[in-house]
Design a protein around this motif. Structure first.
Motif: not given
Length: 327
Positions: A45-73
């Motif tokens: 709560e005091r910001g001394l600890v910050r938890v970061t979760i790294t999803d190894p698939h996130r970049p791939m999901n992000r790329i797929a979403e850009i294709f979907r949004r821009n080209f409906h593919v």
């Protein structure tokens, strides 16, 4: 116990860095487990600890979403080890495309297939399915002025037909006529009209993208389909590649390119009438023609390796941050 910053940091290090259990920390500090839990909560709560979760698939999901949004593919991304050869990259993409076709093709489908190195690789990865009533038809002619070209095209169609337990129907025409008038005359022939009617009834289609400057040279540019004058004319017209041997500019336009008046392949407008259209691509050298194909709206699905997918999106929008949440 005074909950000063040093105490909170000590408990946080023991738990998050040294991987000690709450029970072990409580024993060392002479406090209860619940007290340790409260200390850890306060550190967060005091910001001394910050938890970061790294999803190894996130970049791939992000790329797929850009294709979907821009080209409906729908982008089906294939992760390929950096530095892999073009042939290994093609093999991995072909396997993914074969699995998608395995899930997609059903009884009674008319499957349009455009010949080429990429689709030939897909054909080799198909596994037999016990289907009924499937027809496999060529999306473009395959003969050229030096060889018939038809055995090559026919072998690809036959592999698809065998895998789907269907029948193949070859469009026994050249990839390009010598002049537009010949195509007009052939399009009026009853036998050609029948094949064009079958082709127009496609429910599924699978095709690659040809590129003038791709690392793995597209078959249409390497197998005597075009002479030097043809290629020079394409460059002068701003052509970057093709789909079904119909030439495209970088902006996806195709209608006024002279060679297309002699081509036998389905145009982007004709392709868009097919409900499910699977475009299969590998190799960063095809980034520009792939972007052109997407702008022409030829695909509902894109099977592509991750490196090429990134290259396509960076070609679309230089400087795009593909690992961010939005953009």
């Amino acid at each position: 116990m005074e909950r000063n910053t040093e105490l909170l940091l000590r408990v946080a290090r023991m738990y998050h860095v040294q991987s000690e259990t709450m029970e072990a920390i409580a024993h060392q500090l002479g406090v209860s487990r619940s007290t340790v839990s409260r200390l850890l909560k306060e550190a967060r709560e005091r910001g001394l600890v910050r938890v970061t979760i790294t999803d190894p698939h996130r970049p791939m999901n992000r790329i797929a979403e850009i294709f979907r949004r821009n080209f409906h593919v729908e982008a089906h991304l294939v992760s390929v080890r950096p530095g892999s050869s073009s042939m290994l990259r093609l093999e991995q993409v072909a396997k993914m495309a074969a699995r998608l076709l395995d899930e997609t093709v059903t009884d009674g489908d008319v499957v349009g297939v455009a010949w080429g190195i990429t689709i030939s690789a897909v054909a080799q990865q198909l596994r037999p399915r016990d289907l009924t009533g499937v027809t496999v038809v060529s999306l473009n002619g395959g003969a050229n002025h030096r060889t018939t070209g038809l055995p090559y095209v026919g072998s690809i169609l036959q592999r698809f037909a065998t895998a789907f337990h269907g029948e193949d129907q070859l469009l026994a025409l050249p990839a390009f006529f010598d002049n537009p008038g010949t195509r007009t005359a052939m399009w009026a022939e009853r036998s050609t009209k029948y094949m064009l009617k079958v082709r127009a009834s496609c429910t599924k289609a699978v095709f690659g993208v040809g590129g003038l400057g791709a690392d793995l040279q597209s078959h249409v540019y390497s197998a005597s389909y075009l002479d030097e004058a043809d290629v020079a004319g394409l460059r002068a017209a701003g052509v970057v590649g093709d789909v079904c041997t119909v030439m495209l500019r970088a902006d996806g336009s195709w209608q006024d390119i002279p060679l297309n008046s002699r081509a036998t392949g389905m145009t982007p407008a004709e392709l868009r009438t097919i409900p499910r259209r699977i475009c299969v691509v590998s190799g960063v050298g095809k980034a520009v023609p792939v972007l052109a194909a997407l702008r022409a709206g030829v695909a509902t699905d894109l099977v592509i390796d991750d490196e090429t997918a990134r290259a396509v999106l960076l070609e679309m929008r230089p400087g795009l941050r593909l690992d961010e949440q939005s953009g």
